[in-house]
Enzyme design. Structure first.
Site, PDB file in Angstrom:
ATOM      1  N   SER A  77       5.068 -45.637  26.217  1.00  0.00           N
ATOM      2  CA  SER A  77       5.781 -46.743  26.872  1.00  0.00           C
ATOM      3  C   SER A  77       4.884 -47.446  27.899  1.00  0.00           C
ATOM      4  O   SER A  77       4.401 -46.831  28.861  1.00  0.00           O
ATOM      5  CB  SER A  77       7.038 -46.161  27.554  1.00  0.00           C
ATOM      6  OG  SER A  77       7.407 -46.917  28.676  1.00  0.00           O
TER       7      SER A  77
HETATM    8  N1  GSH Z   1      12.044 -53.407  32.190  1.00  0.00           N
HETATM    9  C1  GSH Z   1      12.021 -51.976  32.082  1.00  0.00           C
HETATM   10  C2  GSH Z   1      11.941 -51.601  30.618  1.00  0.00           C
HETATM   11  C3  GSH Z   1      12.199 -50.132  30.419  1.00  0.00           C
HETATM   12  C4  GSH Z   1      12.395 -49.814  28.944  1.00  0.00           C
HETATM   13  O1  GSH Z   1      12.810 -50.656  28.144  1.00  0.00           O
HETATM   14  N2  GSH Z   1      12.121 -48.563  28.591  1.00  0.00           N
HETATM   15  C5  GSH Z   1      12.303 -48.142  27.225  1.00  0.00           C
HETATM   16  C6  GSH Z   1      11.079 -47.367  26.774  1.00  0.00           C
HETATM   17  S1  GSH Z   1       9.671 -48.414  26.780  1.00  0.00           S
HETATM   18  C7  GSH Z   1      13.520 -47.206  27.175  1.00  0.00           C
HETATM   19  O2  GSH Z   1      13.640 -46.313  27.979  1.00  0.00           O
HETATM   20  N3  GSH Z   1      14.411 -47.437  26.223  1.00  0.00           N
HETATM   21  C8  GSH Z   1      15.580 -46.630  26.046  1.00  0.00           C
HETATM   22  C9  GSH Z   1      16.828 -47.318  26.490  1.00  0.00           C
HETATM   23  O3  GSH Z   1      16.746 -48.384  27.122  1.00  0.00           O
HETATM   24  O4  GSH Z   1      17.913 -46.792  26.171  1.00  0.00           O
HETATM   25  C10 GSH Z   1      10.830 -51.414  32.872  1.00  0.00           C
HETATM   26  O5  GSH Z   1       9.841 -52.136  33.026  1.00  0.00           O
HETATM   27  O6  GSH Z   1      10.910 -50.285  33.357  1.00  0.00           O
END
Ligand code: GSH
Length: 217
Positions: free
Chosen positions: A9
């Site tokens: 990530s």
């Molecule tokens: N804008 C957020 C994006 C975070 C994000 O989308 N994380 C993803 C992994 S890259 C995640 O945890 N997805 C699972 C979910 O949202 O349920 C940041 O910069 O922290």
């Protein structure tokens, strides 16, 4: 402090590099999204938004990578170093913030709009969405005009470089060609030897490669 993360990530890797830049040690808590670990009640108590990165510092829980990065700098950065990463001068800080929001809302957003429907929903590639990524890279190339060394200008790297660098590393692993954007390519190459934790960022990013290998582009 506890750091809930996934190596592939980009936002997690941006936090990892920020921690390296301010000299904070993270207690790594690998969070397997594919196994649904982010939807478990104990994780939802920490972060109802169920995403990584999530930081827990002595009971204080925070998500959103760029908010976490600012927190680490403001709480733990030594004064001179903190001022480089997140300047106290309102206009210099505003430019760093603009680049951070650009990364979140335009560059990474457009990358996701193009790739994630293909990876996770089996959708066809959208030429229009591909072109939107190109436009975002052109914006970034413009920010780096005139031989600028850093995405927010100035004479040292800032949180903006860290955030955009993590994003661009995902572009690289995805096989997204950005060689036509000369300033971006020059800057990207120079960051490898500049940002603390850049090596770890590069090796962690490999975890995302199998997802991109599933699709042809
Ligand atoms: N804008 C957020 C994006 C975070 C994000 O989308 N994380 C993803 C992994 S890259 C995640 O945890 N997805 C699972 C979910 O949202 O349920 C940041 O910069 O922290």
């Amino acid at each position: 402090m506890d750091f809930y993360y996934l190596p592939g990530s980009a936002p997690c890797r941006a936090v990892q590099m920020t921690a390296a830049a301010v000299g904070v040690e993270l207690n790594l808590k690998l969070t397997n999204l594919m196994a649904g670990e982010h939807m478990k009640p104990e994780f939802l108590k920490l972060n109802p938004q169920h995403c990584v990165p999530t930081l827990v510092d002595d009971g204080f829980a925070l998500c959103e990578s760029r908010a976490i990065m600012c927190y680490l700098v403001e709480k733990y950065g030594k004064p001179i170093e903190a001022d480089r990463l997140l300047p106290s001068d309102p206009q210099r800080r505003a430019i760093v913030n603009q680049r951070l929001y650009f990364d979140m809302g335009t560059l990474y957003q457009r990358f996701g709009d193009y790739y994630y429907p293909q990876i996770f929903e089996g959708a066809a590639a959208s030429e229009a969405n591909y072109a939107k990524i190109g436009e975002a890279l052109t914006f970034l190339d413009t920010f780096l005009e005139g031989d600028a060394k850093f995405v927010a200008g100035g004479d040292s790297f800032s949180l903006a470089d860290i955030s955009v660098y993590a994003t661009l590393t995902t572009f690289e692993v995805a096989g997204h060609d950005f060689s036509a954007y000369g300033n971006v390519l020059r800057w990207y190459k120079s960051m490898a030897g500049t940002i603390p934790g850049a090596d770890m960022n590069r090796s962690w990013a490999e975890a995302a490669r199998p997802f991109f290998d599933r699709i042809k582009h």
